[in-house]
Design a protein around this motif. Structure first.
Motif, mmCIF file in Angstrom:
data_model
loop_
_atom_site.group_PDB
_atom_site.id
_atom_site.type_symbol
_atom_site.label_atom_id
_atom_site.label_comp_id
_atom_site.label_asym_id
_atom_site.label_seq_id
_atom_site.Cartn_x
_atom_site.Cartn_y
_atom_site.Cartn_z
ATOM 1 N N GLU A 159 25.655 30.908 -69.122
ATOM 2 C CA GLU A 159 26.457 29.691 -68.955
ATOM 3 C C GLU A 159 25.766 28.663 -68.058
ATOM 4 O OE1 GLU A 159 29.376 29.289 -70.383
ATOM 5 O OE2 GLU A 159 29.989 31.293 -70.998
ATOM 6 N N PHE A 160 24.489 28.878 -67.732
ATOM 7 C CA PHE A 160 23.843 28.096 -66.683
ATOM 8 C C PHE A 160 23.888 26.594 -66.956
ATOM 9 C CE2 PHE A 160 20.396 26.644 -63.883
ATOM 10 C CZ PHE A 160 20.682 27.373 -62.737
ATOM 11 N N GLY A 161 23.686 26.207 -68.204
ATOM 12 C CA GLY A 161 23.740 24.784 -68.524
ATOM 13 C C GLY A 161 25.118 24.192 -68.302
ATOM 14 N N ALA A 162 26.149 24.959 -68.627
ATOM 15 C CA ALA A 162 27.517 24.464 -68.492
ATOM 16 C C ALA A 162 27.970 24.392 -67.038
ATOM 17 C CB ALA A 162 28.464 25.357 -69.293
ATOM 18 N N ILE A 163 27.483 25.323 -66.210
ATOM 19 C CA ILE A 163 27.935 25.368 -64.814
ATOM 20 C C ILE A 163 26.958 24.674 -63.871
ATOM 21 C CG2 ILE A 163 29.190 27.517 -65.230
ATOM 22 C CD1 ILE A 163 26.998 29.020 -63.744
ATOM 23 N N PHE A 164 25.912 24.048 -64.429
ATOM 24 C CA PHE A 164 24.905 23.361 -63.609
ATOM 25 C C PHE A 164 25.566 22.248 -62.804
ATOM 26 C CE2 PHE A 164 21.614 20.150 -62.923
ATOM 27 C CZ PHE A 164 20.560 20.915 -62.454
ATOM 28 N N ARG A 165 25.411 22.302 -61.489
ATOM 29 C CA ARG A 165 26.021 21.296 -60.620
ATOM 30 C C ARG A 165 24.965 20.503 -59.853
ATOM 31 N NH1 ARG A 165 29.490 23.200 -63.305
ATOM 32 N NH2 ARG A 165 31.608 23.826 -62.716
ATOM 33 N N ARG A 166 24.062 21.227 -59.232
ATOM 34 C CA ARG A 166 23.085 20.587 -58.361
ATOM 35 C C ARG A 166 21.761 21.323 -58.507
ATOM 36 N NH1 ARG A 166 23.836 19.909 -51.777
ATOM 37 N NH2 ARG A 166 21.738 19.142 -51.312
ATOM 38 N N PRO A 167 20.655 20.610 -58.716
ATOM 39 C CA PRO A 167 19.373 21.300 -58.906
ATOM 40 C C PRO A 167 18.970 22.078 -57.669
ATOM 41 C CG PRO A 167 19.030 18.932 -58.624
ATOM 42 C CD PRO A 167 20.506 19.138 -58.769
ATOM 43 N N ARG A 168 18.415 23.247 -57.898
ATOM 44 C CA ARG A 168 17.935 24.100 -56.814
ATOM 45 C C ARG A 168 16.605 24.682 -57.275
ATOM 46 N NH1 ARG A 168 20.694 26.004 -52.533
ATOM 47 N NH2 ARG A 168 19.728 27.709 -51.361
ATOM 48 N N GLY A 169 15.544 24.475 -56.517
ATOM 49 C CA GLY A 169 14.244 24.953 -56.917
ATOM 50 C C GLY A 169 13.490 23.911 -57.724
ATOM 51 N N LEU A 170 12.402 24.341 -58.353
ATOM 52 C CA LEU A 170 11.564 23.449 -59.143
ATOM 53 C C LEU A 170 11.560 23.879 -60.607
ATOM 54 C CD1 LEU A 170 8.408 22.986 -56.862
ATOM 55 C CD2 LEU A 170 10.212 21.301 -57.314
ATOM 56 N N TYR A 171 11.666 22.908 -61.483
ATOM 57 C CA TYR A 171 11.530 23.110 -62.929
ATOM 58 C C TYR A 171 10.198 22.504 -63.346
ATOM 59 C CZ TYR A 171 16.541 24.149 -62.922
ATOM 60 O OH TYR A 171 17.778 24.694 -62.679
#
Length: 555
Positions: free
Chosen positions: A116-128
Motif C-alpha cells: 500500500e506504500f503508494g497509497a499511504i505515502f505522506r512525506r518522503p523519507r530517504g533517497l529515491y
C-alpha cells in the motif's frame, strides 16, 4: 556513532534551527515538551499549546492514540507520522513497547505497508535514485542533509519479503530496517539513510496502476543495471566513507553477485543472505540445548534454495567445520528442495551457481514429502515463501523420525509461513522445536504452554551493524556473523528453553545487540579489519555510543 550526550552530531554540532523550522525537524523537535525557557530562547512562544508536557506524558498520549487505531496498517501509518515529526518520542515509544511495536514497524505489517506504500505515502523519507539518474548519482547524494551518514539500507525492490517484485513500493523495507537499527541497537537515527534504487519493475499490475510512484517500465538488467550499481557504490564510498551498506531484498539473480563483487570494496553485507543465516544458525544452536544433540550430527533439509536458504547453509557449514568436520562432510549434511525438486548431481548443469555446492549424489525425488522420507532430516527449514508447505503428513513424519524435530517456518510475512506454531506443536504432540520469521501467539496444548521463538533477523543484523560501525570495519565477514550467531545462542536463558523458545525475548533486544556488537567488533580488531584503535573496555565503549531516546536540553 553519537552518544546521548552528543546526539546532535549528525546535524553538525550545537547549531540548530529556530522557531517553526525547529518544529519541522524530526531529529530536534520535542513538540509540547519544549520548556518555558526553551520556548523563549528558540522563538517558539505562541507556536505551541501553553502546557508543557514531560516525555512520559507524551508517551502515554501517543500510546493511547496508537491503540485506538482500528487495524495494523492504520497503526503503521500513525507510527510513520510520529517518526516524521518527532523521532525521539517515536523511539522512546518503540523501545518501551518492543514486542508490540516491532511487528508493526517491520514484519509482518511492513509487507502490507509496502503493498500500500503508494497509497499511504505522506512525506518522503530517504533517497529515491532511479536508473534515469545515471551520471549524477554523486550529486544526488549531496542532497541528503547529513554529510556523515554511517548506515545505509538499500533495495531495488525486486524481492520484497515473500511478496515479490514491488519496485519503488519496496522503500518501506529500508525505512523499517533502519528504524530497527535505532530501536534495537542504538544507532543514532541521524546517521541512517534509506535508499530506493528504482530500475523499473516487472510487476505488470504496477504498470497498469496510474498511482504507482516508481518508474513505469520493465526492470533494467545486464550491462545497464551493472553500470548503474557500479556508479552507485562508487558514489557512496566517496560521499560517506565511514558508512556500512546493507543490501536488502534484491532478487536472487543479483543478490549473490553484488555481495561478492562489492563486499571487499565497501563495508557491506546482505541481510537476506547473511543476516538470515546468522539468526537461523543461532536457532539451530539453541535447539541443541533442548534435544541434547550435537551440531555436527544434524541433517538439515531446506525448502527453498535462494538467498536465505543457501546463506544459512553456508554459515552452518562454517560452524560445523569449527566442530571438526571437513567442508565436504559439512555440506553433505545440508540438503535442498527447490521448485523443481531435490537438488542433486543429476541436475547440476541447470542449477544456479549458489546451489551447486549442495547438489549431492542422490536419487532425484520431486517433492518435499519424498525428500523427508528419503533423507530422514533432523531439521526442516522453510525459506520458500510457500504458505502451508509443511503439511500435516510432513510434520508428523518429522516427529516420527526425531524425538524433538526442528521445524523452522521462516518465510515472511505471516501469510507466507510454511506452517503455524499451533500446527507444528499440535502435529508433534508438543515435541517440535519451532521458530518462525513472523510472530505467532502463545500455544496451549493440554496443560503445557509454548512460546514460539521468532527467528527474526532483528536479533542479528542490528548488533552486527553496530559492531562493524564502532570498529570502523573495512569489511563485514562471514566470521563476524558466525560470532554473532554463537553469541545470540548463548543468550537464550533456561526460562526460554523451558518454554520451547530458542531465541531471547524481544524485550531484551538492546542487551542482545550490545553483546553481538561487542563480539563482532572484537572479531574486527582481531582480524585486522578495524580502522580505529581498540578501546580498553570495548563493551563499555559501545554501550556509551548507543543512542538513548531522551530529549536534548536547548537551554
Amino acid at each position: 556513532m553519537a552518544s546521548k550526550d552528543t546526539g546532535l552530531q549528525p546535524h553538525g554540532g550545537p547549531s540548530y534551527p529556530r522557531g517553526h523550522a525547529l518544529l519541522l525537524d524530526p531529529l530536534l523537535n520535542k513538540g509540547t515538551a519544549f520548556t518555558e525557557a526553551e520556548r523563549d530562547a528558540l522563538g517558539l512562544r505562541g507556536l505551541l499549546p501553553p502546557h508543557v508536557f514531560s516525555m512520559e506524558e507524551q508517551v502515554k498520549r501517543v500510546m493511547g492514540n496508537f491503540r485506538r487505531k482500528p487495524d495494523a496498517l492504520e497503526k503503521y501509518i500513525f507510527l510513520t507520522s510520529l517518526q516524521n515529526r518527532n523521532e525521539t518520542l517515536f523511539y522512546r515509544l518503540v523501545q518501551e513497547n518492543l514486542e508490540e511495536m516491532i511487528p508493526i514497524i517491520y514484519t509482518p505489517v511492513v509487507g502490507q505497508a509496502c503493498l500500500e506504500f503508494g497509497a499511504i505515502f505522506r512525506r518522503p523519507r530517504g533517497l529515491y535514485i532511479s536508473i534515469r539518474d545515471r551520471g549524477r548519482i554523486a550529486d544526488i547524494l549531496t542532497h541528503w542533509p547529513v554529510n556523515d551518514v554511517r548506515m545505509i539500507v538499500v533495495t531495488d525492490g525486486e524481492r520484497i519479503l515473500g511478496l515479490g517484485d514491488l519496485g519503488a513500493l519496496g522503500m518501506g523495507i529500508p525505512i523499517g530496517k533502519l528504524s530497527l537499527y535505532t530501536a534495537c541497537a542504538g544507532v543514532h537515527p541521524g546517521y541512517t539513510l534509506p535508499i530506493m534504487l528504482d530500475v523499473g519493475t516487472d510487476n505488470t499490475t504496477l504498470h497498469h496502476d496510474p498511482l504507482y510512484i516508481g518508474l513505469n517500465q520493465r526492470r533494467a538488467r545486464g550491462a545497464e543495471y551493472d553500470a548503474f550499481l557500479e556508479e552507485f557504490v562508487t558514489a557512496v564510498a566517496h560521499a560517506f566513507p565511514k558508512a556500512l551498506l546493507q543490501w536488502e531484498d534484491f532478487g536472487n539473480t543479483n543478490a549473490f553477485r553484488l555481495l561478492h563483487q562489492y563486499r571487499e570494496r565497501i563495508c557491506s553485507f546482505n541481510d537476506d543472505i547473511q543476516g538470515t543465516a546468522g539468526v537461523a544458525l543461532a536457532g539451530l544452536l539453541g535447539s541443541l540445548r533442548i534435544s541434547g544433540a550435537k551440531l555436527r550430527d544434524q541433517r538439515v533439509l531446506f525448502l527453498g534454495a535462494g538467498e536465505a536458504g543457501t546463506g544459512i547453509a553456508d554459515l552452518l557449514v562454517a560452524a560445523m567445520r569449527e566442530e571438526g568436520l571437513s567442508e565436504a562432510e559439512a555440506r553433505q549434511r545440508c540438503w535442498f528442495v527447490d521448485s523443481q525438486g531435490l537438488v542433486v548431481q543429476s541436475r547440476l548443469a541447470k542449477l544456479a551457481e549458489h546451489k551447486r555446492p549442495y547438489a549431492h549424489d542422490h536419487a532425484f525425488v520431486a517433492t518435499l514429502a519424498e525428500a523427508v522420507n528419503a533423507l530422514k532430516p533432523t531439521a526442516l527449514i522453510g525459506v520458500s515463501g510457500q504458505a502451508q508447505a509443511f503439511t500435516e503428513p510432513i510434520v508428523r513424519q518429522m516427529a516420527a523420525l526425531n524425538r524433538h524435530p526442528v521445524v523452522f517456518a521462516l518465510s515472511n510475512p505471516t501469510s507466507k509461513a510454511e506452517c503455524t506454531a499451533e500446527q507444528a506443536y499440535t502435529w508433534t504432540d508438543g515435541r517440535a522445536i519451532f521458530a518462525s520469521g513472523s510472530p505467532f501467539p502463545t500455544v496451549k496444548l493440554g496443560e503445557r504452554e509454548f512460546v514460539p521463538g521468532q527467528g527474526n533477523n532483528v536479533y542479528i543484523f542490528p548488533g552486527v551493524g553496530l559492531g562493524a560501525l564502532v570498529a570502523e570495519a573495512s569489511q563485514v565477514t562471514d566470521r563476524m556473523f558466525l560470532r554473532g550467531a554463537r553469541t545470540l545462542a548463548s543468550l537464550v536463558s533456561a526460562e526460554d528453553i523451558a518454554l520451547g523458545r530458542v531465541f531471547p525475548s524481544l524485550t531484551k533486544i538492546r542487551e542482545v545487540s550490545l553483546e553481538i556488537a561487542t563480539a563482532v567488533a572484537e572479531e574486527a580488531f582481531k582480524s585486522g579489519l578495524a580502522r580505529r584503535a581498540r578501546p580498553a573496555d570495548l563493551k563499555a565503549d559501545i554501550a556509551a555510543r548507543m543512542f538513548v531516546p531522551e530529549y536534548q536540553s536547548y537551554a
